[in-house]
Design an enzyme around this catalytic site. Structure first.
Site: not given
Ligand code: BES
Ligand code: ZN
Ligand code: ZN
Length: 475
Positions: A250, A324
């Site tokens: 991230k 997921r």
């Molecule tokens: N845990 C995150 C989603 C999230 C983002 C929760 C901000 C709470 C606050 C999830 O695992 C994630 O990183 N999702 C990505 C998916 C993408 C790579 C398709 C996202 O939402 O950017």
């Molecule tokens: Zn994630």
């Protein structure tokens, strides 16, 4: 905090809701003069105090009174009482619906929440009011609502504490053990499985995520009323105790709050505790899929293909779309082994939910009208807001793989981001067959708050515990 349904005589401060446009005859001359002097009209969430013995804290409800207004008033008043260092408070609900007892106690207890585990001194908690009396017209019925409110508030506190705990002290085993202890304490079964058992069972998607971390993956299965013969309700929670994003780490500040990525699992746990303590007599199974998403030597890589519990193959096209993958195994396992009456999953699944709905509304996606409409009704009562997003065949097509059955991110890629919340749900729908009613709640926005409101604290919110508990107890 101790709660009473009548006056104890020790109250130091009485909270009195005042409706905008109130009847003058309800108040004494002295009180009316005070209102006049202070320009207090009962406007929503305004307040004024008369320094008497006991003190009187008048707080405006606005023109319409409903249970959430009472919850907010109570939360705000409790904080004022704390500032005033008052230990013994009362809320005057005489002349109002007795059901508001629940909202009032929820408001006070949720409003007073602070997270102080890592502070040297328990500064705020020491100043909290410790006694709360509800002044009402029907003590017996109020008693019932008192119990309910206390259990719900304590279950929300539990979730907030877990979500707020830093990942240095919170990892899959710790979460599983917490579930086990709570099961022992309150009386629900908890079975825990670790890597070896999960490997044997075929949880390769969830274990793929866990590979980048030295913390072992855990599946905790909680069961309430296991001896009942009816089909159980299954609650499945995403429990990523820290989401660094995996190898596709991230960027920037996006990682900062990712200790909250177990919010779904915590909410399932909190709901199981609440249902159990309230004597829910139906069979409910809570599944916590617990992993950490890190970048260790053995971390899963973009392009890897994982075979989920139900046999479907998934190409990992993004290591940060890990929730997921966890839920894929957990939900297909639940469906196969428990033949559930329905599956409800909760997950901090996509940032796209925040873009679509912000921090105060969760997304609901599913294919069962009954489940979704029922939840919407309860959501109006608890004011944990939900908004339905659609799920069409073309969304499912966007998740198909090229050399595998599925991809964990949607295509075609879009510079605009694309329908991230819906396509994540479309992916999940591949792991619950049509015969099982299912709905998915994306709580990425609601599980964690960046602002403090009357009864929602900063950090973990415990969103969904009141909603799910009340919903399931009605069904
Ligand atoms: N845990 C995150 C989603 C999230 C983002 C929760 C901000 C709470 C606050 C999830 O695992 C994630 O990183 N999702 C990505 C998916 C993408 C790579 C398709 C996202 O939402 O950017
Ligand atoms: Zn994630
Ligand atoms: Zn995540």
């Amino acid at each position: 905090m101790r709660t009473h349904t009548k006056k104890t005589g020790k109250e130091e401060l009485i909270i009195i809701p005042v409706q905008e446009g109130y009847e003058k005859k309800k108040f004494s001359k002295k009180t009316l003069e005070h209102f006049e002097k202070k320009g207090f009209t009962g406007k929503k969430l305004t307040h004024t105090i008369i320094q008497d013995k006991p003190q009187k804290l008048f707080i405006g409800t606005g023109k319409e009174i409903d249970s959430d207004t009472i919850r907010k008033i109570a939360g705000k008043a409790a904080k004022i009482a704390r500032e005033e260092h008052v230990k013994n408070i009362a809320i005057d609900l005489r002349g109002l619906e007795v059901t508001y007892t629940q909202a009032a106690i929820e408001g006070v207890r949720l409003g007073l929440y602070t997270y102080e585990d890592y502070k040297k001194r328990d500064k705020d908690a020491a100043k909290d009011p410790t006694e709360l009396s509800i002044l009402c017209d029907d003590e017996k019925t109020a008693g019932h609502y008192t119990k309910k409110a206390n259990v719900l508030a304590e279950s929300v506190w539990l979730v907030r504490d877990l979500v707020n705990k830093p990942a240095s002290d919170k990892y899959p085993k710790m979460m599983a053990e917490t579930a086990k202890e709570l099961g022992k304490k309150y009386g629900f079964d908890v079975k825990i499985m670790g890597r070896k058992e999960l490997e044997k069972l075929g949880f390769a998607a969830m274990l793929g995520v866990a590979r980048g971390s030295d913390k072992e993956a855990q599946l905790a299965i909680l069961e309430l009323n296991p001896k009942n013969t009816e089909k159980p309700v299954v609650l499945a929670g995403k429990g990523v105790t820290f989401d660094a994003g995996g190898l596709q780490i991230k960027p920037g500040n996006y990682m900062l709050e990712m200790k909250m990525d177990m919010g779904g699992a915590a909410t399932v746990l909190g709901t199981m505790v609440a249902l159990c303590r309230l004597g829910h007599n139906k069979r409910v199974i809570g599944m916590l899929g617990l992993v950490e998403n890190m970048l260790g030597d053995d971390a899963y890589k973009p392009g890897d293909i994982l075979t989920a519990y139900n046999g479907k193959t998934i190409e990992v096209r993004h290591t940060d779309a890990e929730g997921r993958l966890v839920l894929a195994d957990v939900m297909s396992y639940a469906e196969k082994n428990y033949e559930p009456a329905c599956i409800i999953d909760l997950a901090t699944l996509t940032g796209a939910t925040i873009i679509a709905l912000g921090y105060r509304i969760a997304a609901v996606v599913g294919r069962d009208r009954g489940l979704i409409e029922g939840l919407k009704k309860t959501s109006e009562e608890t004011q944990e807001l939900i908004w339905e997003l659609p799920l069409y065949e073309h969304h499912k097509k966007m998740m198909q793989g090229s050399i595998s059955d599925l991809s964990n991110i949607h295509h075609p890629p879009s510079s605009m981001g694309g329908p991230g919340t819906i396509t994540a749900a479309a992916f999940l729908s591949e792991f619950v067959t049509e015969k099982t009613p299912w709905m998915h709640l994306d709580i990425a926005g609601t599980a964690y708050s960046y602002e403090e409101t009357e009864y929602v604290s900063k950090g973990g919110t415990g969103w969904g515990v009141r909603l799910l508990t009340q919903y399931l107890m009605k069904e």
